[in-house]
Scaffold this active site. Structure first.
Site, mmCIF file in Angstrom:
data_model
loop_
_atom_site.group_PDB
_atom_site.id
_atom_site.type_symbol
_atom_site.label_atom_id
_atom_site.label_comp_id
_atom_site.label_asym_id
_atom_site.label_seq_id
_atom_site.Cartn_x
_atom_site.Cartn_y
_atom_site.Cartn_z
ATOM 1 N N LYS A 105 0.855 -1.192 0.000
ATOM 2 C CA LYS A 105 0.000 0.000 0.000
ATOM 3 C C LYS A 105 0.893 1.245 0.000
ATOM 4 O O LYS A 105 1.451 1.628 1.032
ATOM 5 C CB LYS A 105 -0.937 0.043 1.215
ATOM 6 N N GLY B 235 6.797 4.857 8.571
ATOM 7 C CA GLY B 235 5.986 6.070 8.623
ATOM 8 C C GLY B 235 6.115 6.712 9.981
ATOM 9 O O GLY B 235 7.116 6.516 10.683
ATOM 10 N N SER B 236 5.085 7.444 10.363
ATOM 11 C CA SER B 236 5.170 8.232 11.584
ATOM 12 C C SER B 236 5.055 7.348 12.830
ATOM 13 O O SER B 236 4.477 6.256 12.796
ATOM 14 C CB SER B 236 4.047 9.267 11.595
ATOM 15 N N THR B 237 5.552 7.866 13.930
ATOM 16 C CA THR B 237 5.486 7.136 15.201
ATOM 17 C C THR B 237 4.032 6.954 15.633
ATOM 18 O O THR B 237 3.658 5.884 16.140
ATOM 19 C CB THR B 237 6.317 7.885 16.261
ATOM 20 N N ALA C 166 1.321 6.608 13.762
ATOM 21 C CA ALA C 166 0.706 5.503 13.002
ATOM 22 C C ALA C 166 1.324 4.177 13.432
ATOM 23 O O ALA C 166 0.622 3.163 13.559
ATOM 24 C CB ALA C 166 0.895 5.728 11.502
ATOM 25 N N GLY C 167 2.625 4.190 13.695
ATOM 26 C CA GLY C 167 3.317 2.965 14.124
ATOM 27 C C GLY C 167 2.743 2.406 15.415
ATOM 28 O O GLY C 167 2.572 1.195 15.571
ATOM 29 N N GLU D 143 9.473 0.988 11.144
ATOM 30 C CA GLU D 143 10.519 1.997 10.963
ATOM 31 C C GLU D 143 9.829 3.346 11.095
ATOM 32 O O GLU D 143 9.060 3.730 10.214
ATOM 33 C CB GLU D 143 11.158 1.889 9.571
#
Ligand code: NAD
Length: 479
Positions: A178, A230-232, A234-235, A252
């Site tokens: 995606k 991606g961002s923390t 979203a992680g 990551e």
């Protein structure tokens, strides 16, 4: 001329999407529409995961080919990517503002290199026979984990895609990718390359969309492993979903790395490397060292050196060979970065260069240096993801270590010194997944990833391959 796609790449074919929704792509330097792709929906993810699962389960298929045969297929894929290398660089640069010279390096060449690297690794990989301590021996085998859901950001879209799919495919996994909505045209070109290379149906599927579609893929019952960059924020949400499902996940995430200038450093000899480690890709790379730690005795001189370097940066059209810095990816990202510049001023930082917008159109922010920054200032703590550096003084090495390690993140880092051995000793003390001495580069042979809020797991190196493999111990000679 704009680039318009009407179909999605699923199950080895270009097929009509389940809905009529599209993702328009806007150039960050001209603010003009440059193309569109269909927006994937939950039904498209269902179809992609089903295709990937069917391909994975085929007893004569990809997962059961020997490593050498997969490596041959990946070499053909690499060749097809290289044929499209210049077009890939142009598409990335036009979508996210990456300077074209950098796009040629990161986005055209690196993906093919990774396919070749992991192809060679699985060609050579053998079962491991270990003499037992209790008699007999054990055969340790590796098998592909299964269907991988890979979710990538817009900043270095092709390189990051291949950090995931090169080892996953080499291991024998099948993939649903995606891409981020900002960078889809390069992902579709990559799908064309896969198709031209004759990758078997269902082995690689591409479904673009936003956050909700990503979340749907993460929790899909047919997915066996998630790999996310991606961002923390979203992680964390992905980690929660995977935790509940006990689904393996590699994350990551963001960074706020330190460039520690030791008292013996001669920065003026390394300005190109220093730029590469601190401001590359318009400040939009997770590992960039945006906190510059300078010895108090040389503070003013180092502020001047960094300021003078930034004054030489050519900001402009990302498609021009001379451009060192392009626009930020979106108006939203520019507003975010400007918010941080305002916060830096409010906290008492002093702008020595930049601080404003540039250009009469496009989302350009001037590369900016702040002096007089303390470690507790917002701009020294939070990831800005833009061309903004903070120069922070330190008194001695122990304090430099303490400041470097006071971050919530731990992804990159650099040490600048006339004595590389001293640099390596200092690097051991930095709490981070990667550190460079007098420069920074993610070498494919070495594990890359973060600690603390920068994520979990490693990509690249043999470690990057093993995260897509299940280990099995077969105890031999147990009679
Ligand atoms: P983002 O997290 O908003 O989006 C990244 C990708 O994840 C996109 O494809 C997005 O659609 C998808 N996504 C967003 N929320 C999701 C969710 N809840 N579930 C599933 N998918 C979701 O990040 P961004 O702003 O697009 O990218 C910049 C960030 O990425 C920065 O914080 C940067 O540091 C980080 N980054 C990290 C690395 C690394 O290797 N550590 C590399 C590049 C970028």
């Amino acid at each position: 001329m704009t680039i318009e796609y009407t179909d999605l790449y699923l199950d080895g074919r270009w097929v009509a999407p389940a809905t009529a929704s599209i993702i328009p792509v806007i150039s960050p330097s001209t603010e003009q529409r440059i193309g569109s792709v269909p927006e994937g929906s939950a039904a498209d993810i269902d179809a992609a995961v089903a295709a990937a699962a069917t391909a994975f389960a085929d007893p004569a298929g990809w997962a059961h080919w020997d490593g050498a045969r997969r490596a041959e297929a990946l070499a053909r894929f690499a060749d097809e990517l290289l044929k499209r290398g210049e077009e890939t660089a142009i598409r990335v640069s036009s979508q996210n503002g990456m300077p074209i010279s950098l796009a040629r390096q990161f986005e055209s060449g690196f993906p093919a290199l990774l396919l070749q690297y992991y192809g060679a690794m699985v060609t050579d990989q053998q079962d491991d026979i270990r003499p037992g301590m209790l008699g007999g021996s054990t055969m340790v085998t590796r098998s592909p984990i299964g269907v991988v859901g890979a979710i990538v950001p817009w900043n270095v879209p092709q390189a990051i895609t291949f950090l995931k799919i090169a080892p996953a495919l080499a291991a024998g996994c099948t993939v649903v990718l995606k891409p981020a909505p900002e960078t889809v045209l390069d992902a579709f070109l990559m799908a064309e390359a896969a198709h031209a290379a004759g990758m078997p149906p269902g082995v690689l599927n591409v479904v673009p969309g936003g956050r909700d579609l990503g979340a749907y893929l993460v929790s899909h019952p047919g997915v066996d492993k998630v790999s996310f960059t991606g961002s923390t924020a979203a992680g964390r949400s992905i980690a929660r979903a995977c935790g509940e499902l006990l689904r393996p996940v590699t994350l990551e995430l963001g960074g706020k790395s330190a460039a520690v200038v030791l008292d013996d450093a001669n920065l003026t000899d390394d300005l190109e490397s220093f730029f590469g480690a601190t401001l590359l890709n318009n400040g939009q790379i997770c590992w960039l060292c945006t906190r510059v730690l300078a010895p108090a005795a040389r503070y003013d001189e180092i502020v001047d050196t960094v300021t003078d370097l930034v004054k030489t940066i050519t900001v402009g059209d990302p498609l021009s060979d001379d451009t060192l810095m392009g626009p930020l990816v979106s108006a939203r990202q520019r507003d975010r970065v400007e918010g941080y510049i305002a916060a830096g001023r409010k906290d008492g930082g002093r702008v020595t260069v930049g601080g404003g917008r540039t250009g009469d159109r496009g989302w350009f922010v001037e590369p900016t240096v702040f002096a007089g920054v303390r470690p507790d200032h917002t701009i020294a703590r939070e990831e800005i993801f833009g061309p903004v550096l903070s120069v922070i003084p330190y008194t001695d090495e122990d304090q430099a270590v303490a400041v470097a390690n006071s971050s919530d993140y731990g992804l990159g880092g650099t040490v600048w010194t006339a004595d590389p051995e001293r640099g390596a000793r200092f690097a051991r003390r930095i709490a981070s997944g990667t550190v460079g001495i007098n420069g920074y580069a993610n070498d494919p042979t070495a594990p890359f990833g973060g600690i603390k809020n920068s994520g979990m797991g490693r990509e690249l190196g043999p470690e990057g391959l093993s995260s897509y493999q299940n280990l099995k111990s077969i105890y031999l000679d147990m009679r």
